[in-house]
Write a protein that holds these residues in place. Structure first.
Motif, mmCIF file in Angstrom:
data_model
loop_
_atom_site.group_PDB
_atom_site.id
_atom_site.type_symbol
_atom_site.label_atom_id
_atom_site.label_comp_id
_atom_site.label_asym_id
_atom_site.label_seq_id
_atom_site.Cartn_x
_atom_site.Cartn_y
_atom_site.Cartn_z
ATOM 1 N N ALA A 58 8.904 20.710 1.036
ATOM 2 C CA ALA A 58 10.033 19.788 0.314
ATOM 3 C C ALA A 58 10.132 18.581 1.333
ATOM 4 O O ALA A 58 10.089 18.292 2.732
ATOM 5 N N GLY A 59 10.865 17.681 0.495
ATOM 6 C CA GLY A 59 11.252 16.486 1.184
ATOM 7 C C GLY A 59 10.846 15.137 0.614
ATOM 8 O O GLY A 59 10.271 15.319 -0.811
ATOM 9 N N ARG A 60 10.915 14.044 1.044
ATOM 10 C CA ARG A 60 10.356 12.910 0.296
ATOM 11 C C ARG A 60 8.888 12.519 0.355
ATOM 12 O O ARG A 60 8.433 12.278 1.492
ATOM 13 N N TRP A 61 8.357 12.321 -0.817
ATOM 14 C CA TRP A 61 6.695 12.177 -0.888
ATOM 15 C C TRP A 61 6.538 10.801 -1.437
ATOM 16 O O TRP A 61 7.328 10.375 -2.325
ATOM 17 N N GLN A 62 5.457 10.093 -0.773
ATOM 18 C CA GLN A 62 5.329 8.906 -1.224
ATOM 19 C C GLN A 62 3.783 9.016 -1.910
ATOM 20 O O GLN A 62 2.755 9.625 -1.289
ATOM 21 N N PHE A 63 3.596 8.549 -3.142
ATOM 22 C CA PHE A 63 2.361 8.508 -3.794
ATOM 23 C C PHE A 63 1.834 7.123 -3.812
ATOM 24 O O PHE A 63 2.804 6.159 -3.698
ATOM 25 N N SER A 64 0.706 6.962 -3.425
ATOM 26 C CA SER A 64 0.110 5.625 -3.490
ATOM 27 C C SER A 64 -1.284 5.484 -4.398
ATOM 28 O O SER A 64 -2.080 6.419 -4.493
ATOM 29 N N PHE A 65 -1.299 4.412 -4.901
ATOM 30 C CA PHE A 65 -2.457 4.271 -5.799
ATOM 31 C C PHE A 65 -3.215 3.080 -5.477
ATOM 32 O O PHE A 65 -2.579 1.971 -5.216
ATOM 33 N N GLU A 66 -4.420 3.213 -5.389
ATOM 34 C CA GLU A 66 -5.314 1.595 -5.036
ATOM 35 C C GLU A 66 -5.964 1.520 -6.161
ATOM 36 O O GLU A 66 -6.822 1.993 -6.751
ATOM 37 N N VAL A 67 -5.673 0.357 -6.787
ATOM 38 C CA VAL A 67 -6.394 -0.213 -7.836
ATOM 39 C C VAL A 67 -7.277 -1.433 -7.504
ATOM 40 O O VAL A 67 -6.641 -2.606 -6.935
ATOM 41 N N GLN A 68 -8.343 -1.475 -7.768
ATOM 42 C CA GLN A 68 -9.343 -2.608 -7.712
ATOM 43 C C GLN A 68 -9.235 -3.508 -8.906
ATOM 44 O O GLN A 68 -9.521 -3.160 -9.873
ATOM 45 N N VAL A 69 -8.846 -4.682 -8.859
ATOM 46 C CA VAL A 69 -8.980 -5.673 -10.024
ATOM 47 C C VAL A 69 -9.783 -6.866 -9.567
ATOM 48 O O VAL A 69 -9.425 -7.687 -8.508
ATOM 49 N N GLY A 70 -11.120 -7.017 -10.020
ATOM 50 C CA GLY A 70 -11.763 -7.941 -9.738
ATOM 51 C C GLY A 70 -12.248 -7.917 -8.135
ATOM 52 O O GLY A 70 -12.623 -6.695 -7.847
ATOM 53 N N GLU A 71 -11.967 -8.901 -7.621
ATOM 54 C CA GLU A 71 -12.339 -8.921 -5.915
ATOM 55 C C GLU A 71 -11.147 -8.304 -5.438
ATOM 56 O O GLU A 71 -11.268 -7.839 -4.222
ATOM 57 N N LYS A 72 -9.865 -8.174 -5.677
ATOM 58 C CA LYS A 72 -8.805 -7.779 -4.770
ATOM 59 C C LYS A 72 -8.492 -6.382 -5.224
ATOM 60 O O LYS A 72 -8.726 -5.814 -6.126
ATOM 61 N N THR A 73 -7.977 -5.609 -4.101
ATOM 62 C CA THR A 73 -7.166 -4.327 -4.245
ATOM 63 C C THR A 73 -5.846 -4.382 -4.208
ATOM 64 O O THR A 73 -5.104 -5.039 -3.277
ATOM 65 N N VAL A 74 -5.065 -3.827 -4.963
ATOM 66 C CA VAL A 74 -3.724 -3.741 -5.165
ATOM 67 C C VAL A 74 -3.292 -2.174 -4.908
ATOM 68 O O VAL A 74 -3.557 -1.555 -5.509
ATOM 69 N N ARG A 75 -2.082 -2.207 -3.899
ATOM 70 C CA ARG A 75 -1.806 -0.726 -3.561
ATOM 71 C C ARG A 75 -0.438 -0.690 -4.085
ATOM 72 O O ARG A 75 0.537 -1.682 -3.964
ATOM 73 N N LEU A 76 0.108 0.223 -5.201
ATOM 74 C CA LEU A 76 1.236 0.365 -5.420
ATOM 75 C C LEU A 76 1.512 1.940 -5.062
ATOM 76 O O LEU A 76 1.014 2.642 -4.960
ATOM 77 N N THR A 77 2.896 1.712 -4.670
ATOM 78 C CA THR A 77 3.563 3.119 -4.329
ATOM 79 C C THR A 77 4.803 3.644 -5.178
ATOM 80 O O THR A 77 5.564 2.643 -5.712
ATOM 81 N N ASP A 78 5.187 4.730 -4.999
ATOM 82 C CA ASP A 78 6.158 5.305 -5.581
ATOM 83 C C ASP A 78 6.912 6.518 -5.056
ATOM 84 O O ASP A 78 5.845 7.193 -4.261
ATOM 85 N N THR A 79 7.967 6.811 -4.623
ATOM 86 C CA THR A 79 8.580 8.099 -4.003
ATOM 87 C C THR A 79 9.088 8.827 -4.947
ATOM 88 O O THR A 79 9.624 8.860 -5.910
ATOM 89 N N MET A 80 8.931 10.169 -4.524
ATOM 90 C CA MET A 80 9.557 11.444 -5.144
ATOM 91 C C MET A 80 10.001 12.414 -4.310
ATOM 92 O O MET A 80 9.706 12.627 -3.305
ATOM 93 N N LEU A 81 11.313 12.788 -4.688
ATOM 94 C CA LEU A 81 12.029 14.003 -3.782
ATOM 95 C C LEU A 81 11.450 15.437 -4.340
ATOM 96 O O LEU A 81 11.824 15.680 -5.290
ATOM 97 N N LEU A 82 10.860 15.946 -3.463
ATOM 98 C CA LEU A 82 10.621 17.359 -3.970
ATOM 99 C C LEU A 82 11.343 18.469 -3.158
ATOM 100 O O LEU A 82 11.594 18.483 -1.936
ATOM 101 N N ARG A 83 12.188 19.023 -4.202
ATOM 102 C CA ARG A 83 13.462 20.032 -3.588
ATOM 103 C C ARG A 83 12.470 21.553 -3.305
ATOM 104 O O ARG A 83 11.985 22.054 -4.268
#
Ligand SMILES: [Zn+2]
Length: 400
Positions: free
Chosen positions: A375-400
């Motif tokens: 339980a606790g705060r989890w962070q999801f991260s997604f790495e998306v490659q677009v052309g030459e660059k890599t974009v990292r997106l994150t979101d958090t979720m509280l797991l009870r």
């Protein structure tokens, strides 16, 4: 004791959005197909389970399948297993019996609104609508919803109802199911009149003649090579097993057309049509979580409510939201991870995202077996490659 689950990233076939020239169909390399007419209605779910339907579609070499079901849960079952393959269409029917009653049943409108608020669709249909019935309040409300949500209309209709749909909604995109069971010359009249009318060949065989193409149909297909598509029409459960055979049948007669026209009828027409309306990560009307960064949007949905140490499947769609100046950079989800920033650790087993090859429009896939072990705060991260660059997106979720 710690229970561990292997993390499996499902292998979904690559999403090609740029329409590529391919060599003619061979046994080893069959012509891909866009099947515009699949149903998976309530009486089919137990006869052919969802995973088996997907297997049949992949065996058949379908690249995409536009699916609608009575009720819509059938479509959602398939979509959640193969988001790269299934293009969801919302049927106005909750049961098979509503085929003839829906046009006078106001509760259909509520049904459509409820589903549209919850899920994303490329189309509404297939619906049965003839002649002046198109003026009734329920069909009118459905056509208005198609306008509001920018949905293709998949109409099992006569020519009169097609005309009335366009009269109500001149910018509509309409797929004329079964080409209206009309003669080639009659279909041509409407295709000339409406540039955003397409036609599927579901449940008809008169365009195939021996090992070739019927001359009357050949002339119309040559005049409108960008408007026709194939479809199996699995209106009964037994017909699901017929998807691979039907694909072979389609390849046979399509193969008698000029190669560039064959490509279009086989899958390019469907692909081009849906790309104008279908971005699975444009999740504004669904219950997905949406995150955006540096011109990339990721929409994800957990298919089970998250519980400690229970494997979760996640449906992830990524797409580019940067205004494209001509050619769009290709995009692919490269990695996913879940960590607990406060504890400075991640999952016990880290998923590896297998490459499906970059696509220019969107990347849709399932990540299975995500296990959040405390339980606790989890962070999801997604790495998306677009052309030459890599974009990292994150979101958090509280797991009870
Ligand atoms: Zn039909």
């Amino acid at each position: 004791m710690k229970i561990s689950y292997a993390l499996v990233i499902s292998l979904t076939s690559g999403l090609l959005s740029t329409v590529q020239a391919q060599s003619p169909s061979t046994a080893a390399n069959p012509l891909p197909l866009f099947d515009a007419h699949i149903h998976y209605s309530h009486d089919a779910w137990e006869v052919v389970p969802p995973a088996d339907v997907i297997k049949l579609m992949r065996t058949a070499g379908l690249k995409r399948a536009m699916v609608s079901s009575s009720n819509d849960d059938g479509t959602q079952k398939l979509y959640s297993l193969a988001p790269d393959l299934i293009v969801p269409s919302l049927r106005p029917y909750r049961t098979r019996a509503e085929v003839s009653t829906w046009i006078r049943d106001p509760s259909v409108v509520e049904h459509l609104k409820t589903r549209l608020a919850r899920y994303r669709y490329a189309a509404v249909g297939e619906f049965h609508l003839y002649g002046a019935d198109a003026e009734l309040p329920v069909p009118r409300a459905m056509i208005a919803l198609a306008r509001q949500y920018q949905l293709i209309l998949h109409a099992h209709s006569d020519a009169d109802a097609i005309e009335r749909i366009f009269a109500q909604y001149p910018q509509a995109r309409v797929v004329w199911a079964h080409s209206g069971f009309a003669r080639a010359s009659e279909v041509a009249v409407l295709l000339r009149k409406y540039p955003k009318l397409w036609a599927d060949f579901a449940f008809r065989s008169d365009m195939a003649a021996g090992s070739g193409v019927d001359p009357e149909w050949r002339a119309v297909i040559q005049e409108f090579p960008d408007r026709f598509m194939v479809g199996t029409d699995t209106f009964t459960p037994e017909r699901l097993a017929y998807i691979p055979d039907h694909a072979q049948f389609s390849r046979r007669w399509i193969g008698a057309l000029a190669p560039d026209i064959a490509q279009q009828v086989a899958w390019e027409n469907g692909e081009r049509m849906i790309q104008q309306v279908w971005q699975p990560c444009d999740a504004t009307q669904s219950d997905a979580r949406v995150i955006e960064r540096d011109g990339v949007r990721v929409a994800y949905r957990l298919l089970q409510p998250p519980r400690i140490s229970q494997p979760i499947t996640m449906l992830v769609a990524s797409c580019s939201i940067a205004p494209s100046s001509g050619t769009q950079a290709k995009l692919e989800l490269k990695a996913f991870d879940a960590t607990m920033p406060e504890h400075r650790h991640g999952m016990n087993y880290k998923p590896t995202v297998q490459s499906q090859g970059p696509s220019a429009a969107f990347d849709a896939r399932l990540i299975e077996g995500i296990v959040l072990h405390m339980a606790g705060r989890w962070q999801f991260s997604f790495e998306v490659q677009v052309g030459e660059k890599t974009v990292r997106l994150t979101d958090t979720m509280l797991l009870r």
